[in-house]
Design an enzyme around this catalytic site. Structure first.
Site, PDB file in Angstrom:
ATOM      1  CB  CYS A 196      -0.942   0.040   1.180  1.00 61.85           C
ATOM      2  SG  CYS A 196      -1.986  -1.411   1.348  1.00 61.85           S
ATOM      3  NE  ARG A 253       4.519   1.538   0.000  1.00 65.46           N
ATOM      4  CZ  ARG A 253       5.309   1.557   1.068  1.00 65.46           C
ATOM      5  NH1 ARG A 253       6.530   2.037   0.973  1.00 65.46           N
ATOM      6  NH2 ARG A 253       4.896   1.094   2.224  1.00 65.46           N
ATOM      7  CD1 TRP A 258      -0.939  -5.767  -3.427  1.00 62.82           C
ATOM      8  CD2 TRP A 258      -1.331  -6.820  -1.498  1.00 62.82           C
ATOM      9  NE1 TRP A 258      -0.627  -7.091  -3.597  1.00 62.82           N
ATOM     10  CE2 TRP A 258      -0.850  -7.773  -2.428  1.00 62.82           C
ATOM     11  CE3 TRP A 258      -1.640  -7.266  -0.208  1.00 62.82           C
ATOM     12  CZ2 TRP A 258      -0.685  -9.121  -2.120  1.00 62.82           C
ATOM     13  CZ3 TRP A 258      -1.471  -8.608   0.105  1.00 62.82           C
ATOM     14  CH2 TRP A 258      -1.002  -9.506  -0.851  1.00 62.82           C
ATOM     15  CG  ASN A 289      -0.046   2.156   3.939  1.00 67.40           C
ATOM     16  OD1 ASN A 289      -1.043   2.157   3.227  1.00 67.40           O
ATOM     17  ND2 ASN A 289       1.086   2.737   3.578  1.00 67.40           N
ATOM     18  N   GLY A 290      -1.324  -1.096   6.793  1.00 64.36           N
ATOM     19  CA  GLY A 290      -1.178  -1.998   7.924  1.00 64.36           C
ATOM     20  C   GLY A 290      -2.410  -2.854   8.109  1.00 64.36           C
ATOM     21  CD  GLU A 319      16.890 -13.457  -5.857  1.00 61.09           C
ATOM     22  OE1 GLU A 319      16.516 -12.328  -6.226  1.00 61.09           O
ATOM     23  OE2 GLU A 319      16.393 -14.049  -4.875  1.00 61.09           O
ATOM     24  CE  LYS A 347      13.727 -11.380  -8.264  1.00 62.71           C
ATOM     25  NZ  LYS A 347      14.322 -11.707  -7.015  1.00 62.71           N
ATOM     26  CD  GLU A 397      10.053 -12.032  -6.806  1.00 59.38           C
ATOM     27  OE1 GLU A 397       9.875 -11.596  -5.658  1.00 59.38           O
ATOM     28  OE2 GLU A 397      11.065 -11.764  -7.480  1.00 59.38           O
ATOM     29  CG  HIS A 449      18.167 -37.275  -3.655  1.00 62.43           C
ATOM     30  ND1 HIS A 449      18.365 -38.554  -3.197  1.00 62.43           N
ATOM     31  CD2 HIS A 449      19.404 -36.749  -3.829  1.00 62.43           C
ATOM     32  CE1 HIS A 449      19.650 -38.791  -3.078  1.00 62.43           C
ATOM     33  NE2 HIS A 449      20.318 -37.706  -3.453  1.00 62.43           N
ATOM     34  CE  LYS A 504      11.701  -3.297  -4.142  1.00 58.26           C
ATOM     35  NZ  LYS A 504      12.486  -4.267  -4.923  1.00 58.26           N
TER      36      LYS A 504
END
Length: 625
Positions: free
Chosen positions: A2, A27, A75, A101-102, A498, A502, A505, A521, A620
């Site tokens: 947010c 964000r 968000w 926000n929160g 990583e 990426k 995402e 395995h 973000k």
């Protein structure tokens, strides 16, 4: 998550609010809205689900006049992305408007109580509870003091109403409140969710982070937890919950205009991938002590004897920062012979692991506001252990609350998928490995060699970026695949994780990272002609072992993309597609080898038509649990 913006001054607020919200798009959000007080003191609100362009079009069709306002990008947490659930929310029959926000943990019992009082809720959000709760306290203040709300009441009554509501709210919040009939004041408050105030000439700005303030002011105030700000065009007053009135510290905004602009790149992610050499140089600058063959850090706030006594290091983070911590584990254990554990912050905050008296925690974070990492750090500190931060954002919650730490100096990272923060974090961790190594057993000669390798690192990354066109061609070949495997060993295992993250995402393709030997395995069952395996196979002491893993994939008909040293031929012969990178010392391989993986994810996402900088469902800075 947010974003909040606010403005009070002499200019039209709506335009400033929308521009600020655009700076906060990175964000993550799924709706947006603004509230502006008209010159007559009436609240005018426009809010829309979807992209910010829809809000901008509505405001263009029906402009809002007024020199004070607040705005928000949401968000969704409570209730879907709809116009009704978008912020701002109003309370007390349009008595006030709130953006937040929160997450409010006790919003359900508060909502039930407020509904029992006859208050009508129009959304499914927890934020609307805040609006009605402040309105309830304001009405009680007015009745108790015999003020006439229609004629306006003293500002202290507004402050008392907000403080009364805050005392009842449990959870995290950063909020801004606009009051009908008060076209000169915004009240903002923070508890666990960041807010910064920009100080101008006859005007003030408010935002969730400094990026919307770039180009508007060079002076900012970071609100601390449990602080409330009374903001007018001409004044700023800060009140702490426990300390009363406090003098706000004014800092210089250390962000250039180019840092938050695309500067000719089609996406922020691509810009930030190409900024990595400079980001690494900034991380190294002033921290390599050639004479002592070690690294130096000015903000650890621990004495040499205290550091010498450290016999266990815990690293905690989330997502990309966790991967950087894993690379740091390999580095520190090899160079310093210190045992290191890497913990997901979301797990560590609820665990009760036995930590010795000489344990040291590093909280790794780009934003400095990651809720799980902050909570894990606080829990560790509560038990009496030292906690240091590896962080990119000056003035962030983790940077402020840590006992000390190291800033990345990577500059703003606006693309949601982290790139330069990861390589900067790994660079800092490499210097920490050198620092602790020299404090224990590492020789002067070895320290000198490592410093030389670190100094060459920015140019090695510049050379790596020349693979751009080769990676683009490979991306075109495989962009329609729906599953990828990323495989590496030792230092390259964190880079494989990583790279897979990426791709997930920003392209929404299923991808998994594994140590290459673990492939047989279980994951080898996924191998077929439609599942590419991306191998990180630079020269190392396990080089032949990784070649054997590649042979197993090839025998089963799986396509192989190999990231290899520029001088390699054996791995290149086994691969269907090859990406060449310059050779570097093994402990620096994750930093160099992750770059082509970032580019591969980027180009596949672009070819699939994905929104690279604003991927779906992601934010973000994850400031809620």
């Amino acid at each position: 998550m947010c974003g909040i913006v606010g403005y009070v001054g002499h200019r039209q607020a709506a335009e400033i609010l929308v521009e600020g919200l655009r700076r906060l798009e990175y964000r993550g959000y799924d709706s947006s809205g603004v509230a502006v007080l008209s010159p007559e003191g009436e609240l005018k609100i426009v809010k829309k689900a979807g992209r910010l362009d829809l809000l901008a079009e509505s405001l263009k069709a029906s402009p809002l006049a007024g020199t004070i306002g607040i705005g928000h990008t949401r968000w969704a947490t409570h209730g879907p992305a709809t116009d009704e659930n978008a912020h701002p929310h109003v309370g007390g029959s349009d008595l006030l408007a709130v953006v937040h926000n929160g997450v409010i943990d006790n919003f359900r019992p508060l909502r039930e109580r407020l509904e029992a009082e006859g208050r009508c809720f129009l959304s499914a959000t927890d934020t609307e509870v805040i609006a009605h709760l402040i309105a309830s306290h304001l009405e009680q203040q007015i009745l108790a003091r015999a003020y006439d709300v229609k004629n306006g009441e003293p500002r202290e009554v507004l402050v008392a109403a907000v403080r009364g509501a805050l005392a009842e709210l449990h959870g995290t919040l950063g909020l801004a409140v606009l009051f009908r009939g008060h076209p000169d004041v915004i009240i903002a408050a923070r508890r666990g969710s960041p807010l910064v105030i920009g100080v101008g000439d006859g005007e003030h700005f408010l935002a969730s982070d400094p990026s919307p303030l770039v180009g508007r002011t060079e002076q900012i105030v970071y609100l601390a937890d449990h602080e409330l700000a009374v903001i007018t065009a001409q004044s700023l007053r800060v009140i702490h919950r426990d300390q009363g009135h406090v003098s706000p510290r004014v800092d210089k905004l250390e962000i250039d205009h180019d840092d938050v602009e695309l500067c000719g790149y089609p996406h922020y992610m691509l810009k930030e991938i190409h900024e990595q050499p400079e980001a690494i140089e900034n991380a190294l600058r002033g921290r390599l002590d050639v004479d002592a063959a070690t690294a130096r850090f000015g903000g650890l706030n621990l004495t040499p004897p205290q550091l010498k006594r450290i016999n266990r290091v815990i690293m905690t983070g989330c997502g990309t920062s966790w991967h950087a911590g894993l690379a740091g584990e390999y580095m520190i254990e090899e160079l310093a012979r210190l045992p290191v554990e890497v913990e997901y912050a979301s797990e560590l905050r609820y665990r009760n692991p036995p930590l010795g008296s000489n344990s040291l925690l590093f909280a790794i974070t780009q934003s400095g506001e990651t809720a799980d990492t902050l909570a894990a750090m606080r829990e560790t500190q509560r038990k009496g252990h030292s906690a240091l931060a590896i962080c990119n954002v000056v003035g962030s919650s983790i940077a402020k609350e840590a006992h000390g730490g190291i800033y990345l100096h990577a500059g703003p990272e606006i693309g949601v998928a982290s790139t330069k923060a990861f390589t900067s974090q790994c660079t800092v961790l490499a210097m920490l490995a050198l620092f602790f190594g020299r404090m224990h057993h590492l020789s002067y000669e070895a320290g000198t060699r490592i410093i030389g390798e670190l100094k060459e690192l920015p140019d090695k990354v510049r050379q790596t970026l020349s693979c751009h066109e080769a990676v683009r061609r490979i991306a075109a070949k495989y962009c329609q695949c729906t599953n990828f495997l990323y495989l590496g060993r030792q230092y390259n295992f964190p880079a494989a994780l990583e790279g897979a993250l990426k791709l997930k995402e920003i392209s929404y393709i299923h991808a998994e990272g594994y140590p290459a030997a673990e492939m047989k395995h279980g994951p080898i069952a996924l191998v077929d002609e439609h599942t590419p395996s991306v191998f990180l196979v630079p020269q190392s002491y396990v080089f032949d072992k990784v070649l054997a893993n590649m042979e197993e994939i090839k025998a089963r008909g799986g396509p192989i993309i190999a990231v290899v040293d520029s001088e390699d031929s054996r791995a290149a012969e086994l691969a269907d597609d090859v990406i060449h990178v310059p050779p570097v010392a093994e402990f620096l391989q994750p930093i160099v080898n992750v770059v082509p993986l970032q580019l591969l994810a980027y180009h596949i996402a672009v070819l699939r038509g994905c929104d690279v900088d604003k991927p779906r469902n992601l934010a973000k800075s994850v400031t809620v649990e």
